[in-house]
Enzyme design. Structure first.
Site, PDB file in Angstrom:
ATOM      1  N   VAL A   4       0.850  -1.200   0.000  1.00 25.37           N
ATOM      2  CA  VAL A   4       0.000   0.000   0.000  1.00 25.37           C
ATOM      3  C   VAL A   4       0.886   1.251   0.000  1.00 25.37           C
ATOM      4  O   VAL A   4       1.780   1.384   0.838  1.00 25.37           O
ATOM      5  CB  VAL A   4      -0.937  -0.004   1.238  1.00 25.37           C
ATOM      6  CG1 VAL A   4      -1.872   1.199   1.177  1.00 25.37           C
ATOM      7  CG2 VAL A   4      -1.730  -1.293   1.292  1.00 25.37           C
ATOM      8  N   ASP A 111     -13.992  -9.797   1.984  1.00 26.14           N
ATOM      9  CA  ASP A 111     -12.856  -9.617   2.899  1.00 26.14           C
ATOM     10  C   ASP A 111     -13.159  -8.509   3.910  1.00 26.14           C
ATOM     11  O   ASP A 111     -12.344  -7.616   4.139  1.00 26.14           O
ATOM     12  CB  ASP A 111     -11.585  -9.296   2.106  1.00 26.14           C
ATOM     13  CG  ASP A 111     -10.312  -9.472   2.955  1.00 26.14           C
ATOM     14  OD1 ASP A 111     -10.359 -10.242   3.944  1.00 26.14           O
ATOM     15  OD2 ASP A 111      -9.281  -8.856   2.639  1.00 26.14           O
ATOM     16  N   ASP A 128     -12.002  -1.534  -0.385  1.00 28.95           N
ATOM     17  CA  ASP A 128     -11.632  -2.763  -1.116  1.00 28.95           C
ATOM     18  C   ASP A 128     -12.824  -3.582  -1.562  1.00 28.95           C
ATOM     19  O   ASP A 128     -12.740  -4.808  -1.694  1.00 28.95           O
ATOM     20  CB  ASP A 128     -10.701  -3.645  -0.272  1.00 28.95           C
ATOM     21  CG  ASP A 128      -9.274  -3.109  -0.236  1.00 28.95           C
ATOM     22  OD1 ASP A 128      -9.023  -2.074  -0.874  1.00 28.95           O
ATOM     23  OD2 ASP A 128      -8.429  -3.720   0.429  1.00 28.95           O
TER      24      ASP A 128
END
Length: 937
Positions: A4, A111, A128
């Site tokens: 990231v 997730d 995400d």
């Protein structure tokens, strides 16, 4: 999933986040399709969703870009301490709203976790969205074959994955997000995820099989309505959860959700201490772990037998895992509920055919397994491996379930963990296995596991030095690897390194590493070697510890009757330590190991030694079986030499030429196979003569002592006696006790040995008894008892105690008090010692009152062949004949007639005549002897 980066969007003058997939995760991903899937998720425009701005690829690595949100993640907030109920309800509501909107748009997150929930401006947003779906759907198609149920690759985070994700169910839907939100809510309320404190492998298994501890038990006072909705989200079956996010939001809007449950009054400190004390007492008196695990292996107890076949390996670099993956999967799944994994050595040996259903079903029927697993390993790109596993129910006409895992070749630990977890879930769908839990090999280090698997395979082939090197490497890499220490101790027992001190250290360390999560097989094995190691420590009840060691080892053989290594460990312990074991029982244990797996080479070695006692042909059958396994090293050279020498065709100069070219290690190792052989050429003596010729004088003392034993065993008393006096050894006691030299002169010659600090000093008692020197015997008793009182060493006190008791027994015998002597000899401990003369005299005295028990005493196994061994056989033959035990009598008389055929003194020649006459009476045509020598296997 990604690296990231915080970056500046130069066009729009704003901060953004760029997430670049890890190379291992990106491998096999179609970048164009990934980009397309991500951009489909970019249409999600909602206040509680962090949008995806764009996606692309750089140097083969997919990436995507999102706005930068100022603030902390929910992970940081949870770590700061207990969260207020109001804040928790607000966050759950925001995430549920985001999920509800995305689900209506056909997007499943897959997730949800605290790291993907961002807190900013008093609200929660979810990041995400769609990335996990994009990853799974953009993987290159490989084709799975017709008629297979495919369990695809599951992506997510172990602490928050829904059971259907863990199982790799290709039909995962939006209800997986609801389960994950339940995990996050549970963690906000209690400070811990539902299955915290477990390894990733155990955590994934728990998601499938275990119920979380109720929230109220971890945080009393949580509103019952709130706890109820969170626990409902955590139902294993998707149909039992809230079916939409709206079903979560509705209870959160109710006033009941804020109704705090009154907390029960705090218990007094005294009450707590009483409860803790009770728990401590319960733990202190708990039955040892291995007893609770002892259970019959048969399906009658509801066992579900599982066989893991060796994988087809399509890359030479992966060959270690052809058998290694069987070891790991079998250990991981063994003991999960009713699952009993068959011994890897059995499945590896008996598997036939290729990785397909019909071969698996036939294999299951051959080995008695209801569930069969088989698979393939093949390259999947640079540095990657594809592991395909098929699971078939061998008793039902259903298609196999396919599982595929892809990962780096350097992370085979993750591959085997993933296969284990998904296999357990798949088996749970085939059969009822209850709240099954995965076991573990005992190490999370792939290099350590790899070294252990190499060592285990080398150990199976009796390559002791190489096995010890690999197993030691495993324990150096991972000092908590219990089963590696146990096998290392076994290997050290054969190398003799460090005078076996390293063996006891390895077993001790192995015993310290019994812990939850190991398979029943390994837990029992570690318990066994733990007691075995303790039995050799000072100040312990050795007999009790050895009984515990035997019990744990026996439990392994009962639970896993086809496990060659288990039978070998049990047989080896008993062979070296059980003073009540007969030779037939000892050989039967090793026969069980050979029957379970004829390729398990260690099982043959002591069996060869025991078999040669019945003649060269019997020994040759076992030795040939061992050599057919193509072992290498000193052990195999020695057994090959023993076969060459035992048939008696090599004589004179040819024999001398062979013996004079031997290395000492090979010659002495061959001797261990031939010590019991009653051969006319007496090759054991010739081996030792050659060793004496080649040894420097200062190193030949032990060899000359062994030669004295071998000479006496075959009746060459004069030469043996001279060697025994020049190199003080116990053989002198046996010769004098049997009256083969004058007792008075023997006593005078050996009296100075009492001052020695070695085994020779204990030889004097029997000689003084034969000379009827009661004065000296009484004096020795007084001296031994005085020294015992003054000595602080447990070991020396034990030795002195035996010395005093034995001397007292010989004094009674010298006085002609046979009743007292019988009692005293019969009470002698055989835990520390089992001196041949003492045991022989004990049996002869017992025979006057109880011939059956005397016969049992005479049939106990001894680890060496000496003069007393032949005397025991003669006495055994006499007693067995009187009892009508014809077969046992013939076996004993045949040995006496063979081993003393070249004996010199008159008493031994008379014994040979007696034995031959008895054989004429009992087995005139020799059929029984032929059956006995040919019927040992």
């Amino acid at each position: 999933m990604s690296r990231v980066f915080l970056a500046d969007d130069l066009a729009l003058k704003r901060a953004v986040v760029i997430k670049v997939l890890h190379p291992e995760l990106a491998a096999g991903v179609n970048a164009e399709r990934f980009n397309r899937e991500v951009l489909l998720s970019a249409r999600l425009q909602h206040p509680h969703i962090v949008p995806v701005l764009t996606a692309g690829e750089i140097r083969g690595l997919p990436y995507y870009v999102m706005p930068f949100v100022k603030g902390d993640t929910l992970r940081v907030r949870i770590a700061q301490g207990v969260m207020p109920i109001g804040d928790i309800i607000g966050i759950i509501g925001d995430v549920a709203k985001a999920l509800g909107f995305a689900h209506e748009e056909g997007v499943v997150h897959r997730d949800i976790k605290p790291d993907n929930i961002l807190l900013s401006g008093g609200a929660a947003t979810v990041a995400d969205f769609g990335i996990a779906k994009a990853l799974s759907s953009s993987r290159h198609e490989t084709g799975s074959g017709g008629g297979l149920t495919t369990l695809g690759m599951s992506l997510g985070t172990p602490e928050y994955m829904a059971p259907e994700q863990v199982a790799g169910d290709p039909d995962v839907d939006h209800r997986a997000d609801i389960y994950s939100l339940g995990c996050v809510a549970y963690e906000m309320l209690t400070g811990k995820s539902p299955f915290s404190g477990k390894s990733p492998q155990q955590m994934l298994a728990a998601q499938v099989m275990e119920k979380p501890v109720p929230i109220e038990q971890r945080r009393p006072g949580v509103p019952s309505a709130l706890a109820a909705v969170v626990m409902k989200c955590l139902e294993k079956e998707p149909s039992m959860r809230p079916q939409t996010a709206a079903e979560i939001l509705n209870p959160l809007d109710s006033t009941d959700v804020f109704a705090v449950v009154p907390q029960p009054a705090r218990k007094s400190r005294r009450g707590f201490l009483i409860a803790a004390g009770a728990a401590f007492v319960a733990a202190a008196i708990a039955v040892p772990v291995y007893r609770s695990m002892r259970a019959a292996p048969a399906a009658a107890n509801g066992a579900l037998n599982l066989a893991v076949a060796p994988f087809e390996v399509l890359d030479p670099q992966l060959m270690l895992w052809k058998e290694g993956i069987v070891d790991v999967l079998a250990r991981n799944l063994d003991g999960a509920g009713p699952i009993r994994a068959l011994s890897p050595s059995v499945t590896i040996k008996r598997w036939e055919g290729h990785a397909e259903r019909s071969a698996a079903v036939a294999f299951g029927k051959r080995v008695g397994a209801q569930i069969v697993m088989y698979g393939q390993l093949q390259p999947a790109g640079a540095g990657l491996v594809s592991a395909k596993l098929w699971i078939v129910d061998a008793e039902r006409d259903t298609p196999p379930v396919e599982i595929e895992v892809r990962d780096s070749v350097a992370r085979m630990d993750r591959v085997t963990d993933s296969l284990s977890i998904r296999s357990l879930a798949a088996i749970g769908r085939m059969r009822t296995i209850g709240a099954a839990k995965l076991a573990s090999l005992g190490s999370n280090s792939l290099p350590a596991i790899r070294a252990f698997l190499q060592g285990a395979q080398l150990f199976r082939r009796s390559q002791w030095d190489s096995a010890a090197t690999a197993l030691k490497e495993a324990t150096v890499i991972d000092s908590t690897f219990g089963i590696a220490y146990a096998m290392l101790g076994e290997a050290y027992g054969w190398t003799g390194e460090g005078g076996n001190e390293l063996q006891w250290k390895s077993f001790t360390r192995a015993g310290e590493l019994i812990r939850p999560g190991l398979s029943p097989h390994d837990s029992l094995t570690l318990a066994s070697v733990r007691h075995y190691a303790i039995s050799h420590a000072r100040g312990v009840d050795r007999a009790l510890e050895m009984r515990n060691a035997y019990a744990a080892a026996a439990a392994v053989t009962e639970r896993y009757p086809d496990d060659a290594a288990a039978w070998y460990l049990y047989g080896d312990m008993k062979f070296h330590n059980d003073r009540e074991l007969t030779e037939r029982e000892a050989l039967a244990n090793f026969d069980q190991a050979i029957k379970a797996d004829s390729d398990f080479a260690p099982a043959y070695i002591h069996a060869i030694e025991l078999a040669y006692r019945h003649g060269p042909e019997t020994g040759k059958r076992y030795a040939s079986g061992y050599l057919e396994r193509n072992p290498t090293g000193t052990q195999s050279d020695a057994i090959r030499l023993a076969m060459l020498l035992a048939d008696g065709t090599l004589r004179g100069d040819k024999l001398k030429a062979v013996l004079d070219t031997l290395t000492p290690g090979v010659g002495l190792s061959a001797l261990s196979s031939l010590r019991r052989l009653p051969d006319s050429s007496e090759v054991a003596i010739e081996l030792l003569r050659a060793a004496v010729r080649r040894m420097p004088p200062n190193r030949a003392v032990m060899i000359r002592r062994a030669l004295s034993d071998a000479l006496a065993a075959r009746g060459h008393i004069q030469e043996s006696w001279r060697l025994a006096l020049d190199n003080p050894t116990y053989a002198a006691a046996e010769i004098a006790a049997l009256g083969l030299v004058p007792a008075d002169s023997a006593a005078r010659a050996m009296l100075p040995w009492l001052k020695r600090e070695d085994d020779a000093s204990i030889a004097v008692m029997a000689v003084l008894g034969a000379a009827r020197d009661t004065v000296m015997l009484d004096r020795l008793v007084i001296g031994a008892e005085a020294r015992m009182k003054a000595d602080t060493s447990f070991q020396r006190r034990s030795i002195l105690g035996y010395f005093a008791a034995s001397t007292r027994a010989y004094a009674a015998l010298a006085r002609g008090d046979s009743a007292t002597a019988t009692t005293l000899f019969d009470k002698l401990s055989d835990t520390l010692f089992a001196l041949p003369v003492d045991q022989f005299i004990r049996a002869r005295l017992v025979a006057r009152q109880d011939p059956k028990r005397a016969l049992a005493l005479l049939e106990r196994v001894t680890s060496v062949g000496d003069l007393m061994y032949g005397a025991r056989q003669l006495e055994r033959g006499r007693i067995a004949e009187k009892l009508g035990e014809r077969e046992r009598a013939v076996d004993a008389y045949a040995y006496v007639a063979a081993v003393w055929r070249n004996a010199e003194p008159e008493p031994l020649r008379d014994a040979v005549k007696e034995a031959r006459a008895a054989l004429g009476r009992l087995d005139a045509d020799g059929r029984m002897r032929a059956a006995l020598s040919g019927g040992q296997r």
